[in-house]
Design an enzyme around this catalytic site. Structure first.
Site, mmCIF file in Angstrom:
data_model
loop_
_atom_site.group_PDB
_atom_site.id
_atom_site.type_symbol
_atom_site.label_atom_id
_atom_site.label_comp_id
_atom_site.label_asym_id
_atom_site.label_seq_id
_atom_site.Cartn_x
_atom_site.Cartn_y
_atom_site.Cartn_z
ATOM 1 N N ASN A 10 0.864 -1.190 0.000
ATOM 2 C CA ASN A 10 0.000 0.000 0.000
ATOM 3 C C ASN A 10 0.900 1.239 0.000
ATOM 4 O O ASN A 10 1.488 1.576 1.018
ATOM 5 C CB ASN A 10 -0.887 -0.028 1.255
ATOM 6 N N TRP A 11 0.972 1.902 -1.149
ATOM 7 C CA TRP A 11 1.879 3.058 -1.259
ATOM 8 C C TRP A 11 1.314 4.301 -0.571
ATOM 9 O O TRP A 11 2.023 5.293 -0.415
ATOM 10 C CB TRP A 11 2.139 3.390 -2.725
ATOM 11 N N LYS A 12 0.038 4.263 -0.234
ATOM 12 C CA LYS A 12 -0.650 5.434 0.338
ATOM 13 C C LYS A 12 -0.447 6.644 -0.592
ATOM 14 O O LYS A 12 -0.360 6.481 -1.802
ATOM 15 C CB LYS A 12 -0.148 5.722 1.750
ATOM 16 N N HIS A 102 -9.470 1.042 5.136
ATOM 17 C CA HIS A 102 -8.187 1.296 5.799
ATOM 18 C C HIS A 102 -8.434 2.270 6.952
ATOM 19 O O HIS A 102 -9.260 3.189 6.834
ATOM 20 C CB HIS A 102 -7.185 1.879 4.795
ATOM 21 N N GLU A 104 -6.923 4.742 7.950
ATOM 22 C CA GLU A 104 -6.736 6.159 7.604
ATOM 23 C C GLU A 104 -7.982 6.722 6.915
ATOM 24 O O GLU A 104 -8.330 7.887 7.104
ATOM 25 C CB GLU A 104 -5.480 6.316 6.739
ATOM 26 N N GLU A 174 -5.270 -4.972 10.618
ATOM 27 C CA GLU A 174 -4.224 -3.972 10.821
ATOM 28 C C GLU A 174 -4.471 -3.215 12.129
ATOM 29 O O GLU A 174 -5.284 -2.269 12.153
ATOM 30 C CB GLU A 174 -4.245 -2.959 9.688
ATOM 31 N N GLY A 180 2.584 2.210 10.636
ATOM 32 C CA GLY A 180 3.523 3.319 10.425
ATOM 33 C C GLY A 180 4.244 3.766 11.684
ATOM 34 O O GLY A 180 4.873 4.818 11.706
ATOM 35 N N SER A 220 3.555 -2.201 10.307
ATOM 36 C CA SER A 220 5.016 -2.259 10.445
ATOM 37 C C SER A 220 5.594 -3.637 10.120
ATOM 38 O O SER A 220 6.582 -4.053 10.715
ATOM 39 C CB SER A 220 5.442 -1.802 11.842
ATOM 40 N N GLY A 241 2.920 -1.059 4.243
ATOM 41 C CA GLY A 241 3.024 0.347 3.886
ATOM 42 C C GLY A 241 4.478 0.711 3.603
ATOM 43 O O GLY A 241 5.006 0.482 2.504
ATOM 44 N N GLY A 242 5.146 1.264 4.605
ATOM 45 C CA GLY A 242 6.509 1.783 4.455
ATOM 46 C C GLY A 242 7.471 0.870 3.721
ATOM 47 O O GLY A 242 8.177 1.297 2.799
HETATM 48 C C1 PEP Z 1 -0.584 0.156 5.874
HETATM 49 O O1 PEP Z 1 -0.457 1.199 5.269
HETATM 50 O O2 PEP Z 1 -1.602 -0.501 5.702
HETATM 51 C C2 PEP Z 1 0.502 -0.284 6.772
HETATM 52 C C3 PEP Z 1 0.393 -1.416 7.369
HETATM 53 O O3 PEP Z 1 1.590 0.569 6.896
HETATM 54 P P1 PEP Z 1 3.017 0.227 7.572
HETATM 55 O O4 PEP Z 1 3.465 -1.098 6.994
HETATM 56 O O5 PEP Z 1 3.904 1.356 7.179
HETATM 57 O O6 PEP Z 1 2.784 0.116 9.050
#
Ligand code: PEP
Length: 258
Positions: A10-12, A102, A104, A174, A180, A220, A241-242
């Protein structure tokens, strides 16, 4: 196992279309150089809308095994919905997955379980795979009610669904406190909830559906912890994500089985 593992990046709201081009080419090269076996782990990138056409062009031109999807979608087909993107716009671009719910979007766009369920329905009806996100905030985790909280999110979103339809979706657990933040749920914490999700699916939709529905962990996840997470019986992949923004770390995670 009948469930093919899935690593979903997920590049957000990161990377413009030129950067997207660079990342997908780099990812494809990493996977090719390490002889990645796509039948052992599906690799999915989920870029911002503005990058999707670019990703499609590279994937098609180079006949890559990488799949791509979108981070959100409208519940409407077309019309006066400024800023929205429809399922048919996404299928035309070759998207095969769409994320909904999500944390967010729930937090910054007030998305309810009912809306999340309607988006999942719309995506499935359009022939794509919904990735339905759920997860608790830190206060809920501290209160010890995380399992019931997460199950209530899923049950509200999937109310009235048939077992056959549920079997085609992906659920991503999640925990918000781990997204993040660098703070990963332990593999046992993640398994506790992913296992409870599968048991609830078995109870509500039957054992066969629970057996084939993929449940991902997100929060993470990184190369250092992916093997331990993937060793859990009810974790079928990760929403990342990251660590998905770097070709080498994401490719390493897709090769968790090696
Ligand atoms: C996400 O964006 O769904 C996520 C899990 O981010 P990260 O891996 O950066 O915690």
């Amino acid at each position: 196992m009948s469930r093919t593992p899935l690593m979903a990046g997920n590049w957000k709201m990161n990377l413009d279309h030129l950067e997207a081009n660079h990342l997908v080419q780099g990812l494809a090269m990493e996977l090719r150089d390490h002889n990645h076996d796509y039948s052992r782990c599906e690799v999915l990138v989920i870029p911002p809308f503005t990058d999707i056409r670019t990703v499609q062009t590279i994937v098609d031109a180079d006949e890559l095994g990488i799949k791509y999807g979108a981070q959100d979608v409208s519940i409407h087909d077309n019309g006066a919905y400024t800023g929205e993107i429809s399922t048919s716009m996404l299928t035309k671009l070759g998207c095969t997955y769409v994320v909904m719910g999500h944390s967010e979007r729930r937090e910054y766009h007030n998305e309810s379980d009912e809306l999340v369920g309607a988006k999942a329905r719309k995506v499935l009806d359009a022939g794509m795979t919904p990735i339905l996100c759920c997860g608790e905030a830190l206060e809920v985790r501290k209160a010890g009610t995380h399992v019931e909280f997460v199950l209530s999110q899923i049950r509200a979103a999937l109310a009235g669904w048939s077992a056959q339809d549920v079997a085609q979706i992906v659920i991503a657990y999640e925990p918000i406190w781990a997204i993040g933040t660098g703070e990963t749920a332990t593999a046992e914490d993640a398994q506790e909830v992913c296992g409870a999700i599968r048991s609830a699916l078995a109870q509500d939709f039957g054992a066969e559906t629970a057996e084939v529905t993929r449940v991902l962990y997100g929060g993470s996840a990184k190369p250092d912890n992916i093997k331990e997470l993937m060793a859990q019986p009810d974790i079928d992949g990760a929403l990342i994500g990251g660590a998905s923004l770097k070709a080498d770390s994401f490719a390493e995670m897709a090769r968790f089985y090696a």
